[in-house]
Design a protein around this motif. Sequence first.
Motif, mmCIF file in Angstrom:
data_model
loop_
_atom_site.group_PDB
_atom_site.id
_atom_site.type_symbol
_atom_site.label_atom_id
_atom_site.label_comp_id
_atom_site.label_asym_id
_atom_site.label_seq_id
_atom_site.Cartn_x
_atom_site.Cartn_y
_atom_site.Cartn_z
ATOM 1 N N PRO A 118 29.501 104.399 19.331
ATOM 2 C CA PRO A 118 28.877 105.306 20.300
ATOM 3 C C PRO A 118 28.906 106.768 19.867
ATOM 4 C CG PRO A 118 30.946 104.457 21.164
ATOM 5 C CD PRO A 118 30.659 103.725 19.889
ATOM 6 N N PHE A 119 29.934 107.167 19.128
ATOM 7 C CA PHE A 119 29.996 108.568 18.696
ATOM 8 C C PHE A 119 28.850 108.889 17.742
ATOM 9 C CE2 PHE A 119 31.175 111.927 15.759
ATOM 10 C CZ PHE A 119 31.353 112.964 16.658
ATOM 11 N N ILE A 120 28.510 107.971 16.852
ATOM 12 C CA ILE A 120 27.419 108.203 15.907
ATOM 13 C C ILE A 120 26.094 108.305 16.666
ATOM 14 C CG2 ILE A 120 26.115 107.221 13.980
ATOM 15 C CD1 ILE A 120 28.812 105.951 13.054
ATOM 16 N N LEU A 121 25.883 107.412 17.621
ATOM 17 C CA LEU A 121 24.662 107.463 18.433
ATOM 18 C C LEU A 121 24.587 108.778 19.207
ATOM 19 C CD1 LEU A 121 24.704 103.817 19.831
ATOM 20 C CD2 LEU A 121 23.186 104.735 18.055
ATOM 21 N N TYR A 122 25.713 109.191 19.757
ATOM 22 C CA TYR A 122 25.774 110.439 20.518
ATOM 23 C C TYR A 122 25.477 111.639 19.613
ATOM 24 C CZ TYR A 122 27.710 114.171 23.414
ATOM 25 O OH TYR A 122 27.889 115.320 24.133
ATOM 26 N N ALA A 123 26.071 111.640 18.431
ATOM 27 C CA ALA A 123 25.849 112.747 17.488
ATOM 28 C C ALA A 123 24.379 112.827 17.074
ATOM 29 C CB ALA A 123 26.743 112.573 16.259
ATOM 30 N N VAL A 156 12.416 115.476 21.299
ATOM 31 C CA VAL A 156 12.727 114.849 22.583
ATOM 32 C C VAL A 156 12.643 113.334 22.502
ATOM 33 C CG1 VAL A 156 11.963 114.646 24.984
ATOM 34 C CG2 VAL A 156 12.017 116.881 23.871
ATOM 35 N N GLU A 157 11.633 112.826 21.833
ATOM 36 C CA GLU A 157 11.434 111.380 21.759
ATOM 37 C C GLU A 157 12.636 110.679 21.125
ATOM 38 O OE1 GLU A 157 8.398 108.420 19.485
ATOM 39 O OE2 GLU A 157 7.488 110.090 20.593
ATOM 40 N N LYS A 158 13.095 111.184 19.991
ATOM 41 C CA LYS A 158 14.237 110.555 19.315
ATOM 42 C C LYS A 158 15.533 110.789 20.090
ATOM 43 C CE LYS A 158 12.361 110.409 14.678
ATOM 44 N NZ LYS A 158 12.432 110.919 13.308
ATOM 45 N N ALA A 159 15.703 111.981 20.641
ATOM 46 C CA ALA A 159 16.904 112.257 21.435
ATOM 47 C C ALA A 159 16.978 111.289 22.614
ATOM 48 C CB ALA A 159 16.915 113.707 21.914
ATOM 49 N N LEU A 160 15.876 111.144 23.328
ATOM 50 C CA LEU A 160 15.843 110.220 24.468
ATOM 51 C C LEU A 160 16.155 108.795 24.031
ATOM 52 C CD1 LEU A 160 12.779 111.372 26.613
ATOM 53 C CD2 LEU A 160 15.174 111.249 27.334
ATOM 54 N N ALA A 161 15.593 108.381 22.922
ATOM 55 C CA ALA A 161 15.816 107.013 22.446
ATOM 56 C C ALA A 161 17.298 106.750 22.207
ATOM 57 C CB ALA A 161 15.011 106.762 21.173
ATOM 58 N N TYR A 162 17.979 107.685 21.568
ATOM 59 C CA TYR A 162 19.409 107.487 21.294
ATOM 60 C C TYR A 162 20.254 107.616 22.559
ATOM 61 C CZ TYR A 162 18.736 107.138 16.286
ATOM 62 O OH TYR A 162 18.361 106.713 15.037
ATOM 63 N N TYR A 163 19.928 108.576 23.428
ATOM 64 C CA TYR A 163 20.678 108.690 24.684
ATOM 65 C C TYR A 163 20.506 107.427 25.526
ATOM 66 C CZ TYR A 163 21.700 113.713 24.128
ATOM 67 O OH TYR A 163 22.181 114.937 23.705
ATOM 68 N N LEU A 164 19.296 106.912 25.602
ATOM 69 C CA LEU A 164 19.052 105.702 26.397
ATOM 70 C C LEU A 164 19.738 104.485 25.780
ATOM 71 C CD1 LEU A 164 15.345 106.316 27.420
ATOM 72 C CD2 LEU A 164 17.381 106.441 28.891
#
Length: 102
Positions: A11-16, A27-35
Amino acid sequence: MEFLESDPNDPFILYALATEYNVQNDVEKALAYYLQLIDKHPDYVGTYYHLGKLYEKQQLSERAIQIYKDGMVAARRKNDNHAFSELQGAYNSAMGMDYEDD
């Protein structure tokens, strides 16, 4: 990305990655990883605040409010009072309930 390939469920890698894409206004990639974090790691409490703020930035207030509420539930489950307080402040602000000290 090499870290993600070696441990795609960390999860830390996904969060980073989400945070880095957010900083770069992707925004698109940030949203994808946050979701992805919310889906696979619902107890990774830091996600909720940043995802909510990203939704607010996109003028998606209802989504932001729901994410803050979900985050407060996750924070309570983990007994993370600091995260709960931050999420509650963001929720109050998104709801238009900003309180200023006199």
